[in-house]
Scaffold this active site. Structure first.
Site, short mmCIF file in Angstrom:
data_model
loop_
_atom_site.label_atom_id
_atom_site.label_comp_id
_atom_site.label_asym_id
_atom_site.label_seq_id
_atom_site.Cartn_x
_atom_site.Cartn_y
_atom_site.Cartn_z
N LYS A 177 0.86 -1.18 0.00
CA LYS A 177 0.00 0.00 0.00
C LYS A 177 0.89 1.23 0.00
CE LYS A 177 -2.94 -2.11 3.43
NZ LYS A 177 -2.01 -2.71 4.23
N ARG A 222 -0.08 -13.06 11.87
CA ARG A 222 -1.01 -14.01 12.49
C ARG A 222 -0.82 -15.42 11.93
NH1 ARG A 222 -6.06 -10.53 10.51
NH2 ARG A 222 -4.46 -8.95 10.82
N1 BES Z 1 3.74 -5.69 10.55
C1 BES Z 1 2.47 -5.21 10.20
C2 BES Z 1 1.83 -4.35 11.27
C3 BES Z 1 2.52 -3.06 11.61
C4 BES Z 1 2.17 -1.91 10.97
C5 BES Z 1 3.47 -3.01 12.59
C6 BES Z 1 2.78 -0.72 11.28
C7 BES Z 1 4.09 -1.83 12.92
C8 BES Z 1 3.74 -0.67 12.27
C9 BES Z 1 1.53 -6.37 9.90
O1 BES Z 1 2.14 -7.46 9.34
C10 BES Z 1 0.52 -5.87 8.93
O2 BES Z 1 0.90 -5.55 7.86
N2 BES Z 1 -0.74 -5.83 9.33
C11 BES Z 1 -1.78 -5.39 8.48
C12 BES Z 1 -3.00 -6.24 8.71
C13 BES Z 1 -4.09 -6.01 7.74
C14 BES Z 1 -3.69 -6.45 6.35
C15 BES Z 1 -5.30 -6.75 8.19
C16 BES Z 1 -2.08 -3.93 8.79
O3 BES Z 1 -2.07 -3.57 9.96
O4 BES Z 1 -2.27 -3.16 7.85
#
Ligand code: BES
Ligand code: MN
Ligand code: ZN
Length: 498
Positions: free
Chosen positions: A279, A353
């Site tokens: 994104k 997850r």
């Molecule tokens: N590692 C990211 C989460 C994250 C985002 C950690 C910003 C630290 C700072 C995780 O793997 C992720 O990308 N999560 C997604 C989940 C979504 C696709 C449901 C997110 O948070 O956008």
């Protein structure tokens, strides 16, 4: 760093002395010679004792230190553990910026009757807070910075002498805080270092090094063994990476007589490219921090072993990168998990997850601990909910929540609970597999936890989403910019209270 203890009379010979100063006080209760040299400085009212205000003067008198720092503790009514940590964080930063690496620090004496809110601050709590403020602030990740001159380099504190009538409980607490701060800084280093270095095998080597140092048991499963166990989700996430995954187990037996065991699971995602769900986001630059859960896990085990905590712990780290490539997993794919449940990939960016799910199954089936605590930078939604201030926790066990909440208040690594309700569980339904790894944008942190919950079965479980707190864009008190190591102090406090 060296830590020493002495009485005030003997500290008068020190070059550098730090004295606490409470806002609004006319005088500082201290040695008579010191009082005499401080008096004119106080009379000028340059320093008012506001929290974190650090002022310096040079008495130029015999039998008193060459430099005296006054550190403002703020108003007496507002005095508490955290303001003390913050005030002494300012002291440490001042000392370091002036390249003064040795100092004597007078531990504030605060009578309990002086606190209006009826809270009890024990001498060990106060000295502990002073120690934490100093130790945690003395940190810099500068291994890749070439200084122009040698003296430009960050010079850590060398020797801190704690001054006062300090009973054994107090000196022990201070020493303990030093060990814990070392564990925190160890975690920060792992977070901060490049994803090129800190790869799955590197995390495995770190676990092995900790095991060697403290006589612990470490087992590292390579890709073949991971395949044999059927960890289809960890393997799916790993597909796009040129680096093999690792499944790391690090066991500390501090209480061999007891059967009780806590599993500490940490997300070891060494780089999250955010995959085909890339994104337009600024988060990509810092995605080497996606192994913060692993850093906390290793930091906690290292700290617990050094403190000889009477607890049995197993650190568990599923480690892989999440990369883009022609062999990478794709949205719409379906993979089998170790549990047998099939998972539809709704987003290749919800990879944390997935690797945690297989790890949870491994823990439930093979380790069978009394409880599972997992640390993961799991959702960006966490930053939206709590910013970089609070850890969102989700759990199936009220008692565990009570303990972690109190540990959070004590360490200031604060937690707040979010609910997992059926309506959230519903969002993970898949038409083509047993479950989907995506619940949509609403309540993103909760649906992520609801996914994990499917794999913990009956085991008491606590999930800490540290995505908000693990990384700071700007330093704050004793927390540095970038990797904060948040979770290590919380978990050690939790274990001690459990
Ligand atoms: N590692 C990211 C989460 C994250 C985002 C950690 C910003 C630290 C700072 C995780 O793997 C992720 O990308 N999560 C997604 C989940 C979504 C696709 C449901 C997110 O948070 O956008
Ligand atoms: Mn991701
Ligand atoms: Zn991630």
């Amino acid at each position: 760093m060296e830590v020493k203890f002495t009485k005030l009379e003997r500290a008068l010979k020190a070059d550098t002395l730090v004295l606490p100063f409470i806002e609004g006080e006319k005088e500082i209760e201290t040695d008579i010679k010191l009082k005499r040299v401080i008096k004119p400085a106080l009379a000028l009212k340059d320093t008012k004792g506001k929290k974190g205000e650090v002022s310096l003067f040079y008495p130029d008198k015999k039998d008193v230190p060459k430099r005296i720092f006054l550190v403002g503790l703020g108003k007496k009514e507002e005095l508490n553990i955290e303001p003390i940590r913050q005030a002494y964080a300012s002291v440490a930063k001042k000392l370091v910026s002036m390249k003064i690496n040795t100092a004597s620090i007078v531990v504030p004496e605060i009578g309990n009757d002086e606190l209006s809110r009826g809270e009890r601050l024990r001498p060990a709590d106060i000295a502990g807070a002073v120690a934490e403020g100093i130790f945690l602030s003395d940190y810099s990740f500068d291994k890749y910075v070439s200084p122009e001159k040698e003296e430009d380099k960050y010079q850590p504190l060398k020797s801190i002498t704690f001054v006062g009538n300090l009973p054994k409980r107090v000196t022990e607490t201070v020493r303990e805080k030093l060990v814990i701060a070392d564990a925190v800084k160890y975690a920060r280093d792992l977070q901060n270092d490049t994803a090129d270095l800190v790869c799955p095998e590197y995390l495995a080597q770190q676990a092995k090094a900790i095991a060697k140092e403290h006589g612990l048991k470490c087992t590292v499963l390579d890709k073949k063994k991971i395949e044999k166990l059927g960890m289809g989700l960890l393997l799916a996430v790993n597909r796009g990476s040129n680096l093999e995954p690792r499944f790391i187990l690090l066991e500390y037996k501090g209480d061999p007589k007891s059967k009780d065991k806590t599993a500490i699971l940490g997300k070891g995602l060494t780089f999250d490219s955010r995959r085909y769900n890339l994104k337009p986001t600024k988060f990509i630059e810092t995605m080497r921090e996606d192994m913060s859960g692993a850093a906390v896990t290793l930091g906690v085990i290292k700290g617990a072993a050094r403190l000889k905590l009477k607890k049995n712990l197993v650190g568990v780290i599923p480690a892989t990168e999440n990369m883009i490539g022609s062999r990478a997993y794709k949205p719409g794919d379906i993979y089998p998990s170790m549990s047998g449940k099939t998972v539809e990939i709704g987003s290749t960016d919800a990879e944390g997850r997935l690797i945690l799910a297989d790890a949870l199954t491994y823990i439930v089936q093979k380790i069978k601990p009394a409880r599972i605590i997992d640390f993961a930078t799991l959702t960006g939604a966490m930053l939206i909910t709590f910013g970089d201030v609070v850890i969102g926790v989700m759990t199936n066990d009220d008692k565990i929540y009570e303990t972690i909440y109190k540990a959070g208040e004590a360490t200031y690594e604060r937690v707040w609970r979010l609910p997992i309700y059926d309506e959230y569980r519903e969002l993970l339904k898949s038409d083509i597999a047993d479950i989907k790894n995506l619940g949509g944008r609403p309540a993103g942190s909760i649906t992520a936890a609801a996914f994990l919950e499917k794999f913990v079965e009956e085991t008491p479980w606590l999930h800490l989403d540290i995505a908000g707190v693990s990384w700071l864009e700007k330093e704050r008190h004793y927390l540095p910019k970038y990797g904060t190591g948040t979770g290590v102090r919380l978990m050690i406090e939790f274990l001690k209270r459990m």
